[in-house]
Design an enzyme around this catalytic site. Structure first.
Site, mmCIF file in Angstrom:
data_model
loop_
_atom_site.group_PDB
_atom_site.id
_atom_site.type_symbol
_atom_site.label_atom_id
_atom_site.label_comp_id
_atom_site.label_asym_id
_atom_site.label_seq_id
_atom_site.Cartn_x
_atom_site.Cartn_y
_atom_site.Cartn_z
ATOM 1 N N GLY A 11 0.831 -1.194 0.000
ATOM 2 C CA GLY A 11 0.000 0.000 0.000
ATOM 3 C C GLY A 11 0.864 1.243 0.000
ATOM 4 N N CYS A 12 0.343 2.314 0.561
ATOM 5 C CA CYS A 12 1.063 3.581 0.618
ATOM 6 C C CYS A 12 2.397 3.396 1.321
ATOM 7 C CB CYS A 12 0.222 4.619 1.351
ATOM 8 S SG CYS A 12 1.072 6.177 1.625
ATOM 9 N N PHE A 13 3.476 3.771 0.659
ATOM 10 C CA PHE A 13 4.795 3.497 1.225
ATOM 11 C C PHE A 13 5.124 4.323 2.454
ATOM 12 C CE2 PHE A 13 6.730 5.678 -2.844
ATOM 13 C CZ PHE A 13 6.227 6.919 -2.488
ATOM 14 N N TRP A 14 4.399 5.408 2.700
ATOM 15 C CA TRP A 14 4.673 6.216 3.894
ATOM 16 C C TRP A 14 4.457 5.407 5.165
ATOM 17 C CZ3 TRP A 14 1.130 10.907 2.447
ATOM 18 C CH2 TRP A 14 1.697 11.627 1.373
#
Length: 155
Positions: A11-14
Site C-alpha cells: 500500500g502507501c509506502f509512507w
C-alpha cells in the site's frame, strides 16, 4: 555489522516505511518504486498505473538483530494481504501487496511465509512474489514523510 536488504510493497509506502523503521534491527529504509517496466519512474507516472511499479520500501537490516522471516511476519501484520491492488482508500496496482526477494533464500522464505500466514485471514492472501529488479528511489519529499510531517497512514 552485517547488513541485508529486503523490499516490500504493502500500500502507501509512507505507512510501511514508518512501521518498518520502528523494528529493532532495521537500520535504514527508503521509499521508492519497483516491479514496473518504465525506467526512472516518478510519483505521477506510477500513480497513473501505466508503469507497472508498486510503491515499495527498501529495508536495510542487521540479520543478527532481526531475521528476514521476522520482517515477513511484520509485513503480513502491517497491512491486509488479501486485498487485491489496494490498501484502505488507496486503489491501483501501485498499491499491491508484493514481496521482492533479493535471493533464493528470501524467495523460499517468502513462499513459506505466505503459506504460514494463509490461515490467519478470512480471505486468501493475494500477495505476489516478484523479481527484485531495479529499485527507483522516490522523490525526496516522500522519504520519511510521516516522521517529518506527523500524522498517520491507514495501516
Amino acid at each position: 555489522m552485517k547488513r541485508e536488504t529486503a523490499y516490500f510493497a504493502a500500500g502507501c509506502f509512507w505507512g510501511v516505511q514508518a512501521r518498518l523503521d520502528a523494528l529493532p534491527g532495521v537500520v535504514e529504509t527508503q521509499v521508492g518504486y519497483m516491479g514496473g517496466h518504465l525506467p526512472n519512474p516518478d510519483y505521477r507516472s506510477v500513480c497513473s498505473g501505466a508503469t507497472g511499479h508498486a510503491e515499495t520500501v527498501k529495508a536495510v537490516f542487521d540479520p543478527e538483530q532481526i531475521a528476514y522471516v521476522d520482517l515477513l511476519d511484520a509485513f503480513f501484520q502491517l497491512h491486509d494481504p488479501t486485498q487485491l491492488n489496494r490498501q484502505g482508500p488507496d486503489i491501483g496496482t501501485q498499491y499491491r501487496s508484493a514481496i521482492f526477494p533479493v535471493n533464493d533464500r528470501q524467495r523460499a522464505e517468502a513462499e513459506a511465509g505466505i503459506q504460514r500466514w494463509q490461515g490467519h485471514f478470512p480471505r486468501p492472501i493475494v500477495t505476489t512474489i516478484e523479481t527484485a529488479d531495479t529499485f527507483w528511489p522516490a522523490e525526496d519529499y516522500h522519504q520519511h514523510y510521516l516522521k517529518r510531517r506527523g500524522g498517520h497512514c491507514h495501516l
